[in-house]
Write an enzyme that holds these catalytic residues in place. Structure first.
Site, mmCIF file in Angstrom:
data_model
loop_
_atom_site.group_PDB
_atom_site.id
_atom_site.type_symbol
_atom_site.label_atom_id
_atom_site.label_comp_id
_atom_site.label_asym_id
_atom_site.label_seq_id
_atom_site.Cartn_x
_atom_site.Cartn_y
_atom_site.Cartn_z
ATOM 1 N N SER A 195 1.813 69.961 -74.695
ATOM 2 C CA SER A 195 2.313 71.143 -73.994
ATOM 3 C C SER A 195 2.481 72.360 -74.898
ATOM 4 C CB SER A 195 3.646 70.819 -73.317
ATOM 5 O OG SER A 195 4.621 70.432 -74.273
ATOM 6 N N THR A 196 2.914 72.160 -76.134
ATOM 7 C CA THR A 196 3.115 73.320 -77.021
ATOM 8 C C THR A 196 1.794 73.946 -77.457
ATOM 9 O OG1 THR A 196 3.300 71.817 -78.905
ATOM 10 C CG2 THR A 196 5.359 72.576 -77.912
ATOM 11 N N LYS B 163 12.875 67.196 -80.089
ATOM 12 C CA LYS B 163 11.989 66.315 -80.861
ATOM 13 C C LYS B 163 12.447 66.128 -82.302
ATOM 14 C CE LYS B 163 9.489 66.370 -77.153
ATOM 15 N NZ LYS B 163 8.109 66.841 -77.118
ATOM 16 N N GLU C 166 -6.499 63.530 -83.703
ATOM 17 C CA GLU C 166 -5.508 64.422 -84.309
ATOM 18 C C GLU C 166 -5.345 64.106 -85.792
ATOM 19 O OE1 GLU C 166 -2.779 65.123 -80.298
ATOM 20 O OE2 GLU C 166 -2.211 63.618 -81.777
ATOM 21 N N GLY D 34 1.496 69.444 -81.805
ATOM 22 C CA GLY D 34 2.851 69.131 -81.383
ATOM 23 C C GLY D 34 3.300 67.791 -81.928
#
Length: 244
Positions: free
Chosen positions: A36-37, A128, A110, A91
């Protein structure tokens, strides 16, 4: 969306914009993560392309980030042509006080991007951030495994590493989640991890494991959106700064 949720989204956006503005320069090769970020990361990259002519090459880690890059009109690249990368931005599901991470999206791609980057920058929200991994994130460490070995890997983890693995199941269809690489994901509860490097090393020794969602000693700087709409930065030296 509630008022609190709106503040968190605004804070994630501020943190993502700050990370892009601090680390991204013209001509760079940039790894773009998932989650999402990262939507806000790409949004800021597109703004800077339109406003200042920023010319960068973006290397995605998932179909999500590939689509964001293409939709934004950014230059699309790949590791075979553009490694090493100047920086990767991504993220996290959880980040401990030493900037070790649990990540659970497209974890293998990633980690390949991050390993081949000169710098790795994380953008997340305050929920987080924790003292040790496993303190707040209770869904476990994702482990990508070959489909033919998932049961054997699970049994070994239970017997020898005292973890609690669950095969991640799909939501919109029957059966397990299948990664972009055609593999399965085990979500393993190891409890709180005072030594995530040992967990990482032990898991990576198991035949059939492709990669884990533990990112140990890889982060240069983290940006955390805060509940009041601001953000906090923490670098690998432990320096912490607050921005309102």
């Amino acid at each position: 969306m509630s008022g609190t949720e709106a503040l968190i989204e605004a804070a994630k956006k501020r943190a993502a914009y700050a990370a892009v503005d601090e680390f991204i320069r013209d001509g760079m090769k940039v790894g773009v993560g998932s989650g999402s970020t990262v939507v806000y990361v790409v949004e800021r990259l597109v703004q800077r392309k339109n406003e200042e002519g920023l010319n960068i090459t973006c290397i995605p880690t998932s179909f999500q980030s590939l689509n964001l890059i293409n939709d934004g009109g950014l230059n699309l690249g790949d590791l075979n042509r553009h490694a090493p990368l100047d920086v990767s931005i991504d993220g996290a599901d959880e980040c401990d006080e030493k900037l070790n991470l649990i990540k659970g999206a497209a974890l293998t791609l990633e980690k390949i991007n991050v390993f081949n980057s000169k710098l790795f920058v994380v953008v997340a929200d305050y929920r987080k951030e924790s003292k040790v991994l496993g303190q707040k994130w209770k869904k476990g460490v994702p482990i990508e495994v070959l489909p033919l070995a998932w049961r054997a890997v699970s049994n070994y983890i239970v017997e020898h590493l005292h973890g609690k693995p669950i095969l991640r199941m799909a939501v919109a269809k029957a059966g397990p989640v299948v990664t972009d690489n055609g593999n399965f994901i085990l979500d393993v509860d190891f409890g709180e991890m005072a030594d995530p490097l040992k967990v990482l090393t032990d898991v990576n020794r198991i035949p059939g494991v492709l990669e884990t969602g533990l990112f140990v000693d890889m982060v240069e700087k983290a940006f955390f959106g805060t509940a009041d709409g601001g953000y906090v930065t923490v670098d690998r030296k432990g320096e912490r700064k607050v921005f309102q």
